[in-house]
Design an enzyme around this catalytic site. Structure first.
Site, PDB file in Angstrom:
ATOM      1  N   ASP A   8      55.820   4.387  27.893  1.00 47.95           N
ATOM      2  CA  ASP A   8      56.199   5.011  29.310  1.00 47.95           C
ATOM      3  C   ASP A   8      54.769   4.661  29.950  1.00 47.95           C
ATOM      4  OD1 ASP A   8      57.273   6.435  31.363  1.00 47.95           O
ATOM      5  OD2 ASP A   8      55.985   8.046  30.979  1.00 47.95           O
ATOM      6  N   ASP A  10      53.743   6.082  33.589  1.00 56.69           N
ATOM      7  CA  ASP A  10      53.310   7.104  34.298  1.00 56.69           C
ATOM      8  C   ASP A  10      52.876   8.656  33.546  1.00 56.69           C
ATOM      9  OD1 ASP A  10      53.486   5.974  37.191  1.00 56.69           O
ATOM     10  OD2 ASP A  10      55.494   6.114  36.789  1.00 56.69           O
TER      11      ASP A  10
HETATM   12  C1  G6P Z   1      58.387   7.172  36.564  1.00 53.30           C
HETATM   13  C2  G6P Z   1      57.823   8.559  36.844  1.00 53.30           C
HETATM   14  C3  G6P Z   1      58.838   9.278  37.756  1.00 53.30           C
HETATM   15  C4  G6P Z   1      59.026   8.454  39.038  1.00 53.30           C
HETATM   16  C5  G6P Z   1      59.906   7.128  38.516  1.00 53.30           C
HETATM   17  C6  G6P Z   1      59.998   6.360  39.723  1.00 53.30           C
HETATM   18  O1  G6P Z   1      59.548   7.461  35.583  1.00 53.30           O
HETATM   19  O2  G6P Z   1      57.811   9.497  35.857  1.00 53.30           O
HETATM   20  O3  G6P Z   1      58.211  10.509  38.298  1.00 53.30           O
HETATM   21  O4  G6P Z   1      59.973   9.346  39.890  1.00 53.30           O
HETATM   22  O5  G6P Z   1      58.901   6.449  37.600  1.00 53.30           O
HETATM   23  O6  G6P Z   1      58.870   5.801  40.270  1.00 53.30           O
HETATM   24  P1  G6P Z   1      58.597   4.823  41.536  1.00 53.30           P
HETATM   25  O7  G6P Z   1      57.486   4.127  41.390  1.00 53.30           O
HETATM   26  O8  G6P Z   1      59.679   3.779  41.383  1.00 53.30           O
HETATM   27  O9  G6P Z   1      59.062   5.449  42.783  1.00 53.30           O
HETATM   28 MG    MG Z   2      55.822   9.585  32.238  1.00 56.33          MG
END
Ligand code: G6P
Ligand code: MG
Length: 211
Positions: A8, A10
């Site tokens: 993953d 973030d």
């Molecule tokens: C990751 C994060 C989420 C976020 C998602 C979409 O999964 O953990 O918190 O909402 O990405 O991210 P983006 O950058 O496309 O808004």
């Molecule tokens: Mg994450």
């Protein structure tokens, strides 16, 4: 036997999870909606629009789809301002060295993230050419806990799902990995995930796993 690791992004490779929080918090404040770090836990691994819907659960207003798209856009612009300030300095020594050592073990390394900003983040960190495969929010229909993003990563690597290890900081992501019969290493926010195969106190503990 595990042949590949799907990370993953973030909250695992980098601390952008905190920037997500700051950007959502700013929008929530503008809309007078209560939102704190505990609410933020529910947004981990969840797509941008789904995250917004979770935040709006506490709103008294009924917003149109057009308004919601504008809110999501506003949040993303703010979020990207944080991302643009990132550099190779934001890649920790621990993550960098661990990734290099895992590769030396002969493992295939991939990214599996729901984020549409994946490539921007990897570029900022100097990791845009490092991974063997990248599966992100731009190529999936369903975000975590659906397994699509991890299945895509494994398919790109051409490795059977059972031979993949997913590294996650979100319960939704651990669930996604398990739904695809993959192994899961849970860390930080997901540390206590009951169905994870490995519980990591820190990233470099990935080197202690028998692959
Ligand atoms: C990751 C994060 C989420 C976020 C998602 C979409 O999964 O953990 O918190 O909402 O990405 O991210 P983006 O950058 O496309 O808004
Ligand atoms: Mg994450």
């Amino acid at each position: 036997k595990m042949k590949a690791i799907i990370f993953d992004l973030d909250g695992v490779i980098c601390s952008t999870d905190h920037y997500h929080y700051l950007a959502w918090k700013s929008l929530a404040d503008d809309l007078n909606i209560p939102f704190d770090e505990k609410d933020n836990e529910r947004l981990r691994g969840v797509s941008r629009m789904e995250s917004l819907d979770i935040i709006l659960e506490k709103s008294k207003e009924n917003y149109s789809l057009k308004e919601k798209e504008q809110f999501a856009d506003r949040k993303n612009k703010l979020y990207q301002q944080y991302l643009l300030k990132m550099s190779t300095k934001d890649l920790s020594k621990e993550v960098k060295e661990t990734l290099e050592q895992l590769r030396k073990k002969g493992l295939k390394l991939a990214i599996g993230s729901s984020s549409k900003n994946t490539m921007l983040i990897l570029k900022q960190l100097g990791l845009d050419t490092f991974f063997d495969a990248i599966s992100d929010g731009n190529s999936i229909q369903y975000s975590k806990p659906h397994p699509e993003v991890f299945m895509k990563a494994a398919d790109l690597l051409n490795i059977p799902y059972k031979e993949c290890l997913v590294v996650e900081d979100a319960i939704s992501g651990c669930f996604a990995a398990k739904s695809a019969s993959m192994n899961v290493a849970a860390l930080s926010s997901a540390y206590h995930c009951t169905f994870a195969d490995y519980h990591l106190n820190c990233f470099k503990e990935l080197l202690d796993i028998k692959y």
